[in-house]
Design an enzyme around this catalytic site. Structure first.
Site, PDB file in Angstrom:
ATOM      1  N   GLU A 207       0.873  -1.175   0.000  1.00  0.00           N
ATOM      2  CA  GLU A 207       0.000   0.000   0.000  1.00  0.00           C
ATOM      3  C   GLU A 207       0.906   1.220   0.000  1.00  0.00           C
ATOM      4  O   GLU A 207       1.469   1.588   1.026  1.00  0.00           O
ATOM      5  CB  GLU A 207      -0.920  -0.024   1.230  1.00  0.00           C
ATOM      6  CG  GLU A 207      -1.909  -1.177   1.243  1.00  0.00           C
ATOM      7  CD  GLU A 207      -2.922  -1.110   0.110  1.00  0.00           C
ATOM      8  OE1 GLU A 207      -3.089  -0.021  -0.479  1.00  0.00           O
ATOM      9  OE2 GLU A 207      -3.546  -2.138  -0.190  1.00  0.00           O
ATOM     10  N   CYS A 241      -1.859   9.273   2.741  1.00  0.00           N
ATOM     11  CA  CYS A 241      -1.450   8.716   1.447  1.00  0.00           C
ATOM     12  C   CYS A 241      -2.475   8.978   0.356  1.00  0.00           C
ATOM     13  O   CYS A 241      -2.124   9.006  -0.827  1.00  0.00           O
ATOM     14  CB  CYS A 241      -1.173   7.219   1.560  1.00  0.00           C
ATOM     15  SG  CYS A 241      -2.594   6.236   2.089  1.00  0.00           S
TER      16      CYS A 241
END
Length: 453
Positions: A207, A241
């Site tokens: 991720e 993110c």
């Protein structure tokens, strides 16, 4: 580290984690753990990142509670072997997919949401029947310490264990005979993790991140777009993110959008954000200095003030930016929002598609044809139409990147699936046999051509 891995692998090999009752019990313990340690977690997040109680609970603890509840509600169904159909050639067989845990899983957490992103994958891993080693970020040591104490209080090390330390600890862990690695962090480190895991052919989920755009078309609701962009960008001081990394805005609505964004920055963070006791700090001096250097190009139209002593930077809007500027070369991961303008949507699509695929994309506009055009023309991990960040809160939407923004998905059932090997099983009948498949069958070739083409 080696004894911990061996202990977990032995426990797993003995079959303790396979039963539904065991998995359910671990999830229930984890849910209770979050309630018991809620205050220490909030205090640790305040100490390491200056997160307010509201932001710490909403973005870290509440998410995990919701995820656990979703797993508890659906786990028994997810675990059930899945029956599948068979072709005519397999008459008499029963075919199904058996859900099998991988074994011992390593979860490497990041520093930006150090509690949520370290434990969210663990929920799926435990639900799937694995044992877990957690390596929290060394950049948030207080959170890491609380996480370790919390896990030790509720779980024996052969089920879940926390190993603290820096990158050298991660490197040592990756030399162990692990069965799966789940990493959340930067693209640069993700490449190292993948290379190291590949030496033992250990499967990975990465991720990562990237430059996630927000696009505002001229038919967008300007007030609502501004409000949701400001919320999505400056939550956690931009250290998210999937935060909008930069803004593409139609030139006709640029001025009113900036005006509205300034209003909501003031409404959310006050006249002087640097004096706001609940405004999140930049994680460390290295990142603070990197972000500060980005303001040497472009024109600051809002914010821009900094406090180097407390490593805080105001929510900042940066205009007159080009793709050649340093701020447009890498993911910003901070409270600076650069603005680019466009005349036609095709320009935006062409510019984004020339660069690595982003983890998220946010489109603001009411024309459904243009919404579909953006969705179908640009590859990205996931995103929203007329919103930011909110898609990750739906457990029925898998979350993950594509290309440089990541490999694999999780959240909800996707978490269970990520840590589950799907074993295909065919159970053949012994009541009769189909001889056409064997050598010497006079009808074999004719039947195979007729049935299989």
């Amino acid at each position: 580290m080696h004894p911990i891995v061996q202990q977990q692998k032995k426990w797993f090999s003995e079959g303790h984690t396979k039963e539904y009752s065991f998995r359910k019990e671990q999830l229930q313990k984890m849910r209770k753990m979050l309630d018991t340690f809620e205050k220490p977690i909030i205090n640790a997040l305040k100490f390491d990142l200056n997160k307010s109680e509201y932001e710490a609970y909403a973005s870290e603890i509440a998410f995990l509670k919701s995820e656990i509840d979703h797993h508890l509600k659906n786990l028994k169904h997810w675990m059930t072997p899945e029956k599948v159909k068979a072709p005519f050639t397999h008459t008499g067989t029963k075919n199904f997919i058996h859900k099998e845990p991988y074994g011992t899983v390593l979860v490497i957490g990041p520093w930006n949401y150090p509690f949520q992103l370290a434990l969210a994958p663990v929920i799926g891993a435990i639900a799937a029947g694995n044992t877990v080693i957690i390596k929290p970020s060394e950049l948030t040591p207080t959170v890491a310490w609380v996480t370790k104490k919390m896990i030790e209080h509720y779980f024996p090390p052969y089920i879940i264990s926390v190993v603290e330390g820096g990158k050298e600890v991660t490197q040592k862990l990756l030399e162990e005979p692990l069965d799966y690695v789940f990493f959340t962090g930067s693209v640069k480190v993700g490449k190292i993790i993948m290379e190291k895991a590949s030496q033992q052919l250990i499967p990975v989920t990465l991720e990562l991140g990237g430059k996630s755009p927000a696009i505002v078309q001229k038919d967008a609701s300007i007030e609502l777009s501004a409000k949701r962009i400001v919320w999505g960008k400056y939550t956690n001081a931009g250290q998210t993110c999937i935060a909008p990394d930069y803004l593409f805005v139609h030139h006709e609505v640029k001025a009113p959008l900036i005006h509205a964004m300034k209003k909501y920055i003031k409404e959310f963070y006050g006249e002087r954000p640097l004096d706001n006791p609940d405004y999140v700090k930049i994680i460390n001096k290295e990142h603070f200095d990197r972000l500060s250097s980005y303001l040497e190009t472009g024109t600051v139209v809002s914010g821009g003030s900094m406090n180097s002593e407390f490593e805080k930077m105001e929510p900042t809007i940066l205009d007159q930016v080009t793709w050649a500027d340093p701020i447009m070369q890498d993911e910003i991961f901070g409270p600076i929002l650069p603005i680019l303008t466009f005349d036609h949507l095709d320009e935006v699509i062409e510019q984004i598609n020339r660069r690595p695929k982003p983890l998220a994309l946010y489109y603001f506009g009411n024309d459904e044809t243009e919404q579909e055009k953006i969705t179908n023309s640009i590859s990205f991990g996931g995103g929203c139409i007329n919103d930011t960040l909110y898609h990750i809160l739906n457990p029925n939407l898998p979350f993950g990147g594509v290309g440089e923004s990541g490999i694999g998905q999780y959240h909800g059932k996707a978490s269970f699936d990520t840590f589950t090997h799907k074993k295909s099983i065919m159970k053949q009948t012994t009541k009769f046999d189909q001889n056409f498949r064997y050598p010497g069958s006079t009808l074999g070739l004719a039947l195979i051509k007729r049935i299989l083409g």
